[in-house]
Design a protein around this motif. Structure first.
Motif, PDB file in Angstrom:
ATOM      1  N   ASN A 193      -4.538   3.078  -3.204  1.00  0.00           N
ATOM      2  CA  ASN A 193      -3.546   2.115  -3.683  1.00  0.00           C
ATOM      3  C   ASN A 193      -4.162   0.727  -3.795  1.00  0.00           C
ATOM      4  O   ASN A 193      -4.968   0.327  -2.968  1.00  0.00           O
ATOM      5  CB  ASN A 193      -2.327   2.070  -2.762  1.00  0.00           C
ATOM      6  N   SER A 194      -3.746   0.019  -4.820  1.00  0.00           N
ATOM      7  CA  SER A 194      -4.159  -1.366  -4.996  1.00  0.00           C
ATOM      8  C   SER A 194      -3.667  -2.190  -3.821  1.00  0.00           C
ATOM      9  O   SER A 194      -2.598  -1.920  -3.270  1.00  0.00           O
ATOM     10  CB  SER A 194      -3.562  -1.910  -6.297  1.00  0.00           C
ATOM     11  N   GLN A 195      -4.412  -3.201  -3.465  1.00  0.00           N
ATOM     12  CA  GLN A 195      -4.013  -4.078  -2.362  1.00  0.00           C
ATOM     13  C   GLN A 195      -2.914  -5.016  -2.860  1.00  0.00           C
ATOM     14  O   GLN A 195      -3.178  -6.040  -3.455  1.00  0.00           O
ATOM     15  CB  GLN A 195      -5.222  -4.865  -1.845  1.00  0.00           C
ATOM     16  N   GLY A 196      -1.681  -4.605  -2.659  1.00  0.00           N
ATOM     17  CA  GLY A 196      -0.542  -5.444  -3.001  1.00  0.00           C
ATOM     18  C   GLY A 196      -0.115  -5.373  -4.446  1.00  0.00           C
ATOM     19  O   GLY A 196       0.883  -5.966  -4.818  1.00  0.00           O
ATOM     20  N   TYR A 245     -10.293 -10.889   0.590  1.00  0.00           N
ATOM     21  CA  TYR A 245      -9.732  -9.661   0.004  1.00  0.00           C
ATOM     22  C   TYR A 245     -10.033  -8.495   0.940  1.00  0.00           C
ATOM     23  O   TYR A 245     -11.109  -8.388   1.515  1.00  0.00           O
ATOM     24  CB  TYR A 245     -10.343  -9.365  -1.376  1.00  0.00           C
ATOM     25  N   HIS A 246      -9.067  -7.597   1.062  1.00  0.00           N
ATOM     26  CA  HIS A 246      -9.224  -6.418   1.911  1.00  0.00           C
ATOM     27  C   HIS A 246      -8.422  -5.270   1.306  1.00  0.00           C
ATOM     28  O   HIS A 246      -7.479  -5.496   0.544  1.00  0.00           O
ATOM     29  CB  HIS A 246      -8.713  -6.704   3.321  1.00  0.00           C
ATOM     30  N   ASN A 247      -8.786  -4.087   1.653  1.00  0.00           N
ATOM     31  CA  ASN A 247      -8.012  -2.920   1.276  1.00  0.00           C
ATOM     32  C   ASN A 247      -8.329  -1.798   2.254  1.00  0.00           C
ATOM     33  O   ASN A 247      -9.378  -1.803   2.901  1.00  0.00           O
ATOM     34  CB  ASN A 247      -8.307  -2.476  -0.164  1.00  0.00           C
ATOM     35  N   ARG A 289      -1.834 -11.165   4.303  1.00  0.00           N
ATOM     36  CA  ARG A 289      -3.127 -11.833   4.244  1.00  0.00           C
ATOM     37  C   ARG A 289      -3.530 -12.359   5.619  1.00  0.00           C
ATOM     38  O   ARG A 289      -4.691 -12.288   6.004  1.00  0.00           O
ATOM     39  CB  ARG A 289      -3.070 -12.955   3.214  1.00  0.00           C
ATOM     40  N   ALA A 296      -4.907  -6.483  -7.870  1.00  0.00           N
ATOM     41  CA  ALA A 296      -4.949  -7.046  -6.510  1.00  0.00           C
ATOM     42  C   ALA A 296      -4.134  -8.323  -6.440  1.00  0.00           C
ATOM     43  O   ALA A 296      -4.337  -9.257  -7.214  1.00  0.00           O
ATOM     44  CB  ALA A 296      -6.388  -7.335  -6.107  1.00  0.00           C
ATOM     45  N   ASP A 303     -10.219  -3.399  -8.488  1.00  0.00           N
ATOM     46  CA  ASP A 303      -8.782  -3.428  -8.205  1.00  0.00           C
ATOM     47  C   ASP A 303      -8.168  -4.456  -9.152  1.00  0.00           C
ATOM     48  O   ASP A 303      -8.077  -5.635  -8.832  1.00  0.00           O
ATOM     49  CB  ASP A 303      -8.533  -3.792  -6.740  1.00  0.00           C
ATOM     50  N   VAL A 309     -11.214   0.325   6.317  1.00  0.00           N
ATOM     51  CA  VAL A 309     -11.070  -1.070   5.906  1.00  0.00           C
ATOM     52  C   VAL A 309     -12.246  -1.442   5.016  1.00  0.00           C
ATOM     53  O   VAL A 309     -13.353  -0.938   5.196  1.00  0.00           O
ATOM     54  CB  VAL A 309     -10.984  -2.045   7.113  1.00  0.00           C
ATOM     55  N   TYR A 354      -5.205  -9.739   7.907  1.00  0.00           N
ATOM     56  CA  TYR A 354      -6.612  -9.463   7.685  1.00  0.00           C
ATOM     57  C   TYR A 354      -7.490 -10.673   7.945  1.00  0.00           C
ATOM     58  O   TYR A 354      -8.663 -10.527   8.232  1.00  0.00           O
ATOM     59  CB  TYR A 354      -6.837  -8.862   6.300  1.00  0.00           C
TER      60      TYR A 354
END
Length: 191
Positions: A34-37, A169-171, A2, A66, A63, A158, A5
């Motif tokens: 892919n899901s973020q985490g 939140y980012h992915n 986290r 997430a 997501d 991104v 980002y």
């Protein structure tokens, strides 16, 4: 992760007043990454255009797994595009443009030449996390599947949500789907 980002967010804020100019173009993107985490997959779709100065488009995202939002059902939103364009090598501001108009340029060092940048205002579609916010995404058309050499059809370089219920939140990643960048349709005024 986290904090990485959050650093990207700070970098984006610092470089907001410089970057490369946006060119006219359109993008269509859709697929999973892919899901973020989390354990699952995220679904991303975008249709955006910048043609003759007119900007239009929508972004949808979900997501469910997430990290940091998993307990409330994940991240889910619909968004209206307010800025879009193909990032060029030309510096900003273009002649006669105002430097404060961030819809004219890409975020330097985040969305680079050849990527398509989209800025949007979103509305959460998750009742457990109501609200509105803003964000941006940079994506790249890398060709058709295996022929691309990456085994994917597009890259979400991104996506970062800068405000609202999903702030921070980012992915990012390769997409099992497609990203296609297109020219704008010719207008009747074109010779």
């Amino acid at each position: 992760m986290r904090s990485t980002y959050l650093g990207l967010l700070v970098l984006g804020a610092i470089t907001t007043l410089s970057g490369c100019a946006k060119l006219d173009g359109r993008v269509t993107a859709g697929g999973t990454l892919n899901s973020q985490g989390g354990d699952g997959k995220a679904v991303f779709t975008a249709h955006a255009a910048r043609c003759d100065g007119e900007i239009s488009g929508r972004v949808n995202y979900q997501d469910k797994t997430a990290i940091d939002w998993q307990q409330m059902g994940g991240v889910a939103f619909n968004a209206q595009v307010y800025g879009a364009g193909l990032c060029s090598e030309d510096p900003v501001p273009p002649e006669g443009a105002e430097a404060e108009d961030e819809t004219l340029y890409c975020k330097q060092d985040i969305c680079t030449e050849g990527m398509f940048q989209v800025e949007f205002d979103y509305n959460s579609t998750n009742p457990a996390a109501p609200g509105e916010g803003s964000g941006f995404a940079c994506m790249m058309d890398i060709g058709e599947g295996v022929k691309s050499g990456f085994g994917a059809n597009g890259i979400l370089n991104v996506m970062l949500l800068e405000s609202g219920p999903y702030q921070g939140y980012h992915n990012a990643g390769t997409m099992g789907g497609n990203v296609q960048v297109h020219d704008c349709p010719s207008s009747d005024d074109d010779a």
